[in-house]
Write a protein that holds these residues in place. Structure first.
Motif, mmCIF file in Angstrom:
data_model
loop_
_atom_site.group_PDB
_atom_site.id
_atom_site.type_symbol
_atom_site.label_atom_id
_atom_site.label_comp_id
_atom_site.label_asym_id
_atom_site.label_seq_id
_atom_site.Cartn_x
_atom_site.Cartn_y
_atom_site.Cartn_z
ATOM 1 N N ALA A 6 0.878 -1.173 0.000
ATOM 2 C CA ALA A 6 0.000 0.000 0.000
ATOM 3 C C ALA A 6 0.910 1.217 0.000
ATOM 4 O O ALA A 6 2.010 1.173 0.566
ATOM 5 N N GLY A 7 0.482 2.287 -0.639
ATOM 6 C CA GLY A 7 1.332 3.463 -0.684
ATOM 7 C C GLY A 7 0.544 4.749 -0.754
ATOM 8 O O GLY A 7 -0.647 4.759 -1.055
ATOM 9 N N VAL A 8 1.248 5.832 -0.469
ATOM 10 C CA VAL A 8 0.673 7.170 -0.524
ATOM 11 C C VAL A 8 1.829 8.129 -0.815
ATOM 12 O O VAL A 8 2.965 7.877 -0.433
ATOM 13 N N THR A 9 1.511 9.212 -1.526
ATOM 14 C CA THR A 9 2.500 10.262 -1.745
ATOM 15 C C THR A 9 2.073 11.473 -0.943
ATOM 16 O O THR A 9 0.915 11.888 -0.999
ATOM 17 N N VAL A 10 3.003 12.015 -0.170
ATOM 18 C CA VAL A 10 2.715 13.201 0.632
ATOM 19 C C VAL A 10 3.442 14.388 0.009
ATOM 20 O O VAL A 10 4.550 14.241 -0.510
ATOM 21 N N THR A 20 9.490 13.661 6.985
ATOM 22 C CA THR A 20 8.400 12.729 6.707
ATOM 23 C C THR A 20 8.584 11.448 7.519
ATOM 24 O O THR A 20 7.656 10.947 8.143
ATOM 25 N N PHE A 21 9.799 10.920 7.546
ATOM 26 C CA PHE A 21 10.110 9.719 8.319
ATOM 27 C C PHE A 21 9.848 9.971 9.802
ATOM 28 O O PHE A 21 9.249 9.150 10.490
ATOM 29 N N ARG A 22 10.280 11.118 10.298
ATOM 30 C CA ARG A 22 10.113 11.445 11.714
ATOM 31 C C ARG A 22 8.644 11.619 12.096
ATOM 32 O O ARG A 22 8.250 11.252 13.197
ATOM 33 N N ILE A 23 7.833 12.191 11.203
ATOM 34 C CA ILE A 23 6.394 12.303 11.500
ATOM 35 C C ILE A 23 5.790 10.910 11.590
ATOM 36 O O ILE A 23 4.985 10.618 12.470
ATOM 37 N N PHE A 24 6.187 10.007 10.691
ATOM 38 C CA PHE A 24 5.658 8.647 10.725
ATOM 39 C C PHE A 24 6.070 7.946 12.014
ATOM 40 O O PHE A 24 5.267 7.229 12.617
ATOM 41 N N THR A 25 7.304 8.159 12.457
ATOM 42 C CA THR A 25 7.821 7.407 13.613
ATOM 43 C C THR A 25 7.648 8.161 14.929
ATOM 44 O O THR A 25 6.914 7.716 15.810
ATOM 45 N N ASP A 26 8.279 9.317 15.071
ATOM 46 C CA ASP A 26 8.262 10.044 16.344
ATOM 47 C C ASP A 26 6.885 10.590 16.702
ATOM 48 O O ASP A 26 6.578 10.771 17.873
ATOM 49 N N GLU A 27 6.079 10.898 15.680
ATOM 50 C CA GLU A 27 4.773 11.512 15.933
ATOM 51 C C GLU A 27 3.622 10.564 15.603
ATOM 52 O O GLU A 27 2.504 11.002 15.352
ATOM 53 N N ILE A 28 3.882 9.261 15.620
ATOM 54 C CA ILE A 28 2.863 8.280 15.242
ATOM 55 C C ILE A 28 1.585 8.438 16.076
ATOM 56 O O ILE A 28 0.488 8.298 15.570
ATOM 57 N N ARG A 30 0.272 11.080 17.071
ATOM 58 C CA ARG A 30 -0.473 12.258 16.637
ATOM 59 C C ARG A 30 -1.391 11.955 15.448
ATOM 60 O O ARG A 30 -2.481 12.498 15.337
ATOM 61 N N TRP A 31 -0.975 11.064 14.546
ATOM 62 C CA TRP A 31 -1.779 10.799 13.356
ATOM 63 C C TRP A 31 -2.522 9.463 13.394
ATOM 64 O O TRP A 31 -3.469 9.267 12.647
ATOM 65 N N TYR A 32 -2.134 8.541 14.262
ATOM 66 C CA TYR A 32 -2.791 7.239 14.342
ATOM 67 C C TYR A 32 -4.177 7.417 14.960
ATOM 68 O O TYR A 32 -4.300 7.907 16.078
ATOM 69 N N VAL A 33 -5.208 7.036 14.226
ATOM 70 C CA VAL A 33 -6.586 7.259 14.673
ATOM 71 C C VAL A 33 -7.015 6.154 15.629
ATOM 72 O O VAL A 33 -6.840 4.966 15.356
ATOM 73 N N ALA A 138 -1.176 10.598 5.685
ATOM 74 C CA ALA A 138 -1.184 11.640 4.649
ATOM 75 C C ALA A 138 -2.021 12.831 5.076
ATOM 76 O O ALA A 138 -1.780 13.966 4.647
ATOM 77 N N GLY A 139 -2.983 12.625 5.956
ATOM 78 C CA GLY A 139 -3.835 13.713 6.450
ATOM 79 C C GLY A 139 -3.072 14.783 7.195
ATOM 80 O O GLY A 139 -3.588 15.883 7.391
ATOM 81 N N GLN A 140 -1.836 14.521 7.592
ATOM 82 C CA GLN A 140 -1.017 15.513 8.287
ATOM 83 C C GLN A 140 -0.733 16.732 7.426
ATOM 84 O O GLN A 140 -0.417 17.793 7.928
ATOM 85 N N TRP A 141 -0.866 16.584 6.107
ATOM 86 C CA TRP A 141 -0.547 17.682 5.191
ATOM 87 C C TRP A 141 -1.779 18.320 4.586
ATOM 88 O O TRP A 141 -1.681 19.162 3.717
ATOM 89 N N LYS A 142 -2.937 17.950 5.048
ATOM 90 C CA LYS A 142 -4.172 18.557 4.555
ATOM 91 C C LYS A 142 -4.533 19.741 5.444
ATOM 92 O O LYS A 142 -4.358 19.697 6.642
ATOM 93 N N GLY A 143 -5.039 20.762 4.843
ATOM 94 C CA GLY A 143 -5.399 21.985 5.599
ATOM 95 C C GLY A 143 -6.584 21.870 6.401
ATOM 96 O O GLY A 143 -7.012 21.518 7.314
#
Length: 143
Positions: A6-10, A20-28, A30-33, A138-143
Motif C-alpha cells: 500500500a502506498g501514498v505520496t505526501v 516525513t520519516f520522523r512524523i511517521f515514527t516520532d509523531e505516530i 499524533r496521526w494514528y486514529v 497523509a492527512g497531516q498535510w491537509k489543511g
C-alpha cells in the motif's frame, strides 16, 4: 501471494524526506486514529509509540503491549518491524520513504502472509487497514 503493498505520496519536497520519516515514527501517536478496530485492547489503549526498539500500544493503567519489534531503522529511508501480534505467522512490515516528483512516496509492504490462516491473510491482502492507516498519515498535510 505472500505480501501486500500500500502506498501514498505526501506533498513534502524530497529535501524534507527526513521530516516525513520522523512524523511517521516520532509523531505516530499524533496521526494514528483511535478506534475499536485500531487497538489490541481498545478498553485500555491510550496511545501508540515507537520506543525501546518496539511498536508499542500504551494502556491507561501504565502497562503496554508490544505489537512489533523494530528490525531495521534507517532514517530517512526505511523502517521494518516484525509483527508480534499474529502468533500463527511470521510477518514483517516495511515502510520505505522515497523522493518522487511533487513529494515523498511512502510505500508499505506487509510480508509473510502465507504463514497465516487463510481468513486472516485474506483480510490483510484486501489492504483495507494499511490503506486507511496511510490515509491517516497523509492527512497531516491537509489543511
Amino acid at each position: 501471494m505472500s505480501s501486500v503493498r500500500a502506498g501514498v505520496t505526501v506533498p513534502v519536497d524530497p529535501a524534507t524526506a527526513f521530516r516525513t520519516f520522523r512524523i511517521f515514527t516520532d509523531e505516530i501517536d499524533r496521526w494514528y486514529v483511535r478506534g475499536l478496530h485500531s487497538w489490541v485492547d481498545p478498553a485500555r489503549a491510550v496511545g501508540i509509540r515507537l520506543e525501546d526498539g518496539y511498536l508499542r500500544e500504551l494502556w491507561s493503567d501504565g502497562g503496554h503491549v508490544d505489537t512489533g519489534k523494530i528490525i531495521a531503522w534507517e532514517p530517512p529511508r526505511r523502517l521494518v518491524w516484525a509483527d508480534l501480534i499474529n502468533e500463527s505467522g511470521r510477518m514483517e512490515i516495511e515502510v520505505a520513504f522515497s523522493p518522487v516528483e511533487g513529494g515523498t512516496e511512502v510505500m508499505l509492504e506487509h510480508r509473510g502472509l502465507d504463514t497465516l490462516p487463510p481468513d486472516v491473510a485474506g483480510r490483510i491482502r484486501r489492504g483495507y487497514s494499511w490503506n486507511i492507516a496511510l490515509r491517516w498519515f497523509a492527512g497531516q498535510w491537509k489543511g
